[in-house]
Design a protein around this motif. Sequence first.
Motif, PDB file in Angstrom:
ATOM      1  N   ALA A 468     131.089  18.627 -16.677  1.00 20.08           N
ATOM      2  CA  ALA A 468     130.008  19.607 -16.786  1.00 20.08           C
ATOM      3  C   ALA A 468     128.727  18.934 -17.252  1.00 20.08           C
ATOM      4  CB  ALA A 468     130.403  20.718 -17.753  1.00 20.08           C
ATOM      5  N   ASP A 469     127.687  19.057 -16.458  1.00 23.09           N
ATOM      6  CA  ASP A 469     126.367  18.568 -16.828  1.00 23.09           C
ATOM      7  C   ASP A 469     125.581  19.701 -17.493  1.00 23.09           C
ATOM      8  OD1 ASP A 469     126.721  15.953 -15.384  1.00 23.09           O
ATOM      9  OD2 ASP A 469     126.896  17.336 -13.693  1.00 23.09           O
ATOM     10  N   LEU A 470     124.429  19.337 -18.022  1.00 24.71           N
ATOM     11  CA  LEU A 470     123.619  20.291 -18.773  1.00 24.71           C
ATOM     12  C   LEU A 470     122.254  20.458 -18.117  1.00 24.71           C
ATOM     13  CD1 LEU A 470     122.807  21.989 -21.318  1.00 24.71           C
ATOM     14  CD2 LEU A 470     122.214  19.804 -22.417  1.00 24.71           C
ATOM     15  N   LEU A 471     121.897  21.705 -17.874  1.00 24.76           N
ATOM     16  CA  LEU A 471     120.542  22.054 -17.468  1.00 24.76           C
ATOM     17  C   LEU A 471     119.982  23.030 -18.489  1.00 24.76           C
ATOM     18  CD1 LEU A 471     120.958  22.842 -13.632  1.00 24.76           C
ATOM     19  CD2 LEU A 471     120.440  20.624 -14.685  1.00 24.76           C
ATOM     20  N   GLY A 477     108.471  26.839 -16.567  1.00 20.86           N
ATOM     21  CA  GLY A 477     109.066  27.114 -15.264  1.00 20.86           C
ATOM     22  C   GLY A 477     109.939  26.013 -14.711  1.00 20.86           C
ATOM     23  N   ARG A 478     109.977  24.863 -15.400  1.00 29.70           N
ATOM     24  CA  ARG A 478     110.789  23.741 -14.927  1.00 29.70           C
ATOM     25  C   ARG A 478     112.174  23.772 -15.558  1.00 29.70           C
ATOM     26  NH1 ARG A 478     107.892  18.489 -16.426  1.00 29.70           N
ATOM     27  NH2 ARG A 478     107.659  19.635 -18.380  1.00 29.70           N
ATOM     28  N   ILE A 479     113.029  22.822 -15.105  1.00 35.13           N
ATOM     29  CA  ILE A 479     114.396  22.726 -15.602  1.00 35.13           C
ATOM     30  C   ILE A 479     114.681  21.283 -16.005  1.00 35.13           C
ATOM     31  CG2 ILE A 479     116.834  22.963 -15.006  1.00 35.13           C
ATOM     32  CD1 ILE A 479     116.060  25.210 -13.122  1.00 35.13           C
ATOM     33  N   THR A 498     115.898  13.944 -16.359  1.00 37.13           N
ATOM     34  CA  THR A 498     114.555  14.318 -15.926  1.00 37.13           C
ATOM     35  C   THR A 498     114.180  15.675 -16.499  1.00 37.13           C
ATOM     36  OG1 THR A 498     113.165  14.836 -14.002  1.00 37.13           O
ATOM     37  CG2 THR A 498     115.509  15.323 -13.812  1.00 37.13           C
ATOM     38  N   PRO A 499     112.888  15.905 -16.753  1.00 33.40           N
ATOM     39  CA  PRO A 499     112.431  17.249 -17.138  1.00 33.40           C
ATOM     40  C   PRO A 499     112.067  18.108 -15.935  1.00 33.40           C
ATOM     41  CG  PRO A 499     110.605  15.733 -17.319  1.00 33.40           C
ATOM     42  CD  PRO A 499     111.793  14.912 -16.842  1.00 33.40           C
ATOM     43  N   ASN A 500     112.353  17.593 -14.735  1.00 32.82           N
ATOM     44  CA  ASN A 500     111.904  18.271 -13.518  1.00 32.82           C
ATOM     45  C   ASN A 500     113.027  18.258 -12.488  1.00 32.82           C
ATOM     46  OD1 ASN A 500     110.118  19.624 -11.856  1.00 32.82           O
ATOM     47  ND2 ASN A 500     109.137  17.749 -11.123  1.00 32.82           N
ATOM     48  N   GLU A 502     115.271  18.608  -9.592  1.00 33.70           N
ATOM     49  CA  GLU A 502     115.116  18.974  -8.186  1.00 33.70           C
ATOM     50  C   GLU A 502     113.728  19.509  -7.852  1.00 33.70           C
ATOM     51  OE1 GLU A 502     117.803  18.890  -5.322  1.00 33.70           O
ATOM     52  OE2 GLU A 502     117.544  17.238  -6.731  1.00 33.70           O
ATOM     53  N   GLY A 503     112.765  19.193  -8.716  1.00 28.55           N
ATOM     54  CA  GLY A 503     111.405  19.656  -8.476  1.00 28.55           C
ATOM     55  C   GLY A 503     111.234  21.159  -8.575  1.00 28.55           C
ATOM     56  N   ILE A 504     112.213  21.815  -9.174  1.00 33.34           N
ATOM     57  CA  ILE A 504     112.180  23.283  -9.252  1.00 33.34           C
ATOM     58  C   ILE A 504     111.128  23.728 -10.268  1.00 33.34           C
ATOM     59  CG2 ILE A 504     113.504  25.329  -9.936  1.00 33.34           C
ATOM     60  CD1 ILE A 504     116.000  23.861  -8.877  1.00 33.34           C
ATOM     61  N   ASP A 505     110.309  24.668  -9.871  1.00 35.61           N
ATOM     62  CA  ASP A 505     109.313  25.262 -10.761  1.00 35.61           C
ATOM     63  C   ASP A 505     109.164  26.727 -10.367  1.00 35.61           C
ATOM     64  OD1 ASP A 505     107.150  26.077 -12.248  1.00 35.61           O
ATOM     65  OD2 ASP A 505     105.933  24.303 -11.850  1.00 35.61           O
TER      66      ASP A 505
END
Length: 736
Positions: A468-471, A477-479, A498-500, A502-505
């Motif tokens: 299990a990874d952590l997000l 708005g980022r993950i 990364t603080p970003n 999959e580039g999700i915002d």
Amino acid sequence: MANLQINPSHMVIRLLILASLLVLNSSQIEAQQTVLALQRDASTLVFNEDSLNLQFPWTGGFNTCQVSTCDINNDNVKDLIIFDRSGNRLSLLEFTGSPGNPSWKHNIDAEPWFPVCTEFMLMRDFNCDGKEDVFTYSNSGIRVYRNDGFNGNGPQFSLYATQLQSNNNGLMIDVYTLPIDVPSIDDIDGDGDLDLLVFNLLGSCVEYHRNMAQENLGRCDTLVLKFQSDNWGNFTESFSTNEVILNDTCNSFGGGRFDLRHAGSAITSIDTDGDGDKELLLGDIAYRTITKLVNGGTASNALITAQETNYPPNTEAVNIAIFPAAYHVDIDMDGKRDLVVSPNSVSGSENYRAFLHYKNEGSEAIPSFIYQNNTLFSASTLDFGEGAIPTFFDYNADGKKDILVGNYGYFTPTGDYKPQLAIIENTSDETEIRFQLKNRNYTSAGTLSGIAVNYHPTTGDVDGDGDADLLFGSSDGRIFHFENTALPGTPANFSFVTPNFEGIDVGTYAAPCLFDVDNNGKVDLLVGTREGTVQYFKNTTTGNSPVMELQTATFGSINTALPGEANGYATPFAFRKSGVTYIICGSLDGAFKLYGNIDGNLAGTFSLLDSTYLGNRLGERSSICLSDLNDDGYPEAVIGNYAGGLTFLKGIFPTWNASVSENGFKLFPNPSAAAPYLQANQAGMASIELLDLRGALLWKGQTQLPGFLPFVPENAGIYFVHIRSNKQSTVLKWMH
């Protein structure tokens, strides 16, 4: 829609999920089954970092609290009533200690019997019967509920005054107060009845509304207010400092009561020198300290002659980041009222060290307040500053689900917020569920640079390597992405990637939930947004690096925003029961929305099965996680809210033998095949509307209460009973 009510006897909160969904173009429910049954529980043990048992861990946290006393269990001992402006939440702490040696127990059984309050809640005995009544904000004024005595579960309250009014030279005017203000409700003139001190519309002068019950009626059991003065004490507040101007009038700006408004003051009236008149302790919205105004006049003719900053003297003075408010209550039940100070601003204020406790080392007549600590109550509960967002995760690989908690942040001396992740370890055995707080800065997430706050965690295998990874989402708005590099069967070891992710915002306030939405063996990603919608990202990973592809930004047409509101703060949690997928979403107002009709309909609109699950009395900006902690087949739940704490609910066998109640109305039995009985706090005619689950009106009429519901629908289902009587209105949920 109304809140799903809580059984006052057992605090059982239940959710009905429709197993067979509403058939298109049909108004009938084909079948029903209870999927989740949750019972709020305050007794599950939690130990702190030092292995000390927390007295009341599951209060939901404390941020901006107002403290009163009232006997909630009919033992003739005053208990503590803590009202938190952050979410308009109530916590009842039953006194279990001895005089001078306080201890408390969290009483959840009596909570449903208290009226719903907003902005402020002060308990004062206005009718001299020894039972504290409720004064609360309503429509720029003050509403009053009378305490009618113990009813077997807690105090019973009835509406006494929708809006307090005062006689101003024969004209009845509403007593005005801002929602941010805290008025004084006290016997100012010493005649035995309660008077009011409130800041005027401008906020520069204090209005005195004198209770004339003793003078006009010869008794103290009512409120007969007279607008006695527009400038009690002959002083005005400065617009540029938290000092006052002595011997000043309210007429210098030409309008007296109807001048422009200064924003935010808290008044505490207290006789500090034993001379029979009241001094004032003032807290101001833009300042850190309490100012004491010395009354050099009399009880009947007040005159402020001096002011003392940095109160109390001869001890560590009040120093809160913004807007302190003081409450004069006997904390340890030794017969001498102490002083409790808490911030009154819901933003920009201390959110963990939120209670300053000053013990009265003097006498009741001439108090001497000595500083004790700044964690009274908050040190005895689970409190993570501002905002608590839980998820279940086995961090130490012992086979038991622990609780990972994100937060908006802890307030810092510089005025910023420091978000962190905390771990609460599951230390349960075969006989009981219990926890221990292990680490408030798990993965050192609090050291990450940037301006983002509001860490919203979720765990799952995003890279397909079997662990299990952590997000965690953030306010920008980022993950953030942490990869689990631990060996199989060993405690998680997270490495920041990364603080970003999959580039999700998603704009602001990303609320991620990892879940295999399409049931293909890979965890997908749902992300709630500030607007109240949910975005769906499908896991299309083929190698070692996760790939999430956006499928829709309006997944299932989920929307947690109330009508007319721009924000909903959706916090989705997906789960399966008997192979059927459901999504439950927390929201800005605290109520949870439950959605079904998901499987095989990922591109369509989901069915809203319940829009008010759990109500909104557990706190605003809510979030939930579910897991069967004791392997009995009935999942437990942990709920977080913006006050920074948690609520625990045990999973129980789903039975229905309940009543629902709100605002003095009660409906039972529930469910029932025949007409249920409607009870009211006052007998009389009532207007009744019966609506179906979609809100369609089925029947409308009048009936005498108490009495049976006059109309019973032909089909089984869930219905709403809208009752209007004695200037009160409520909606109760009924299962037929």
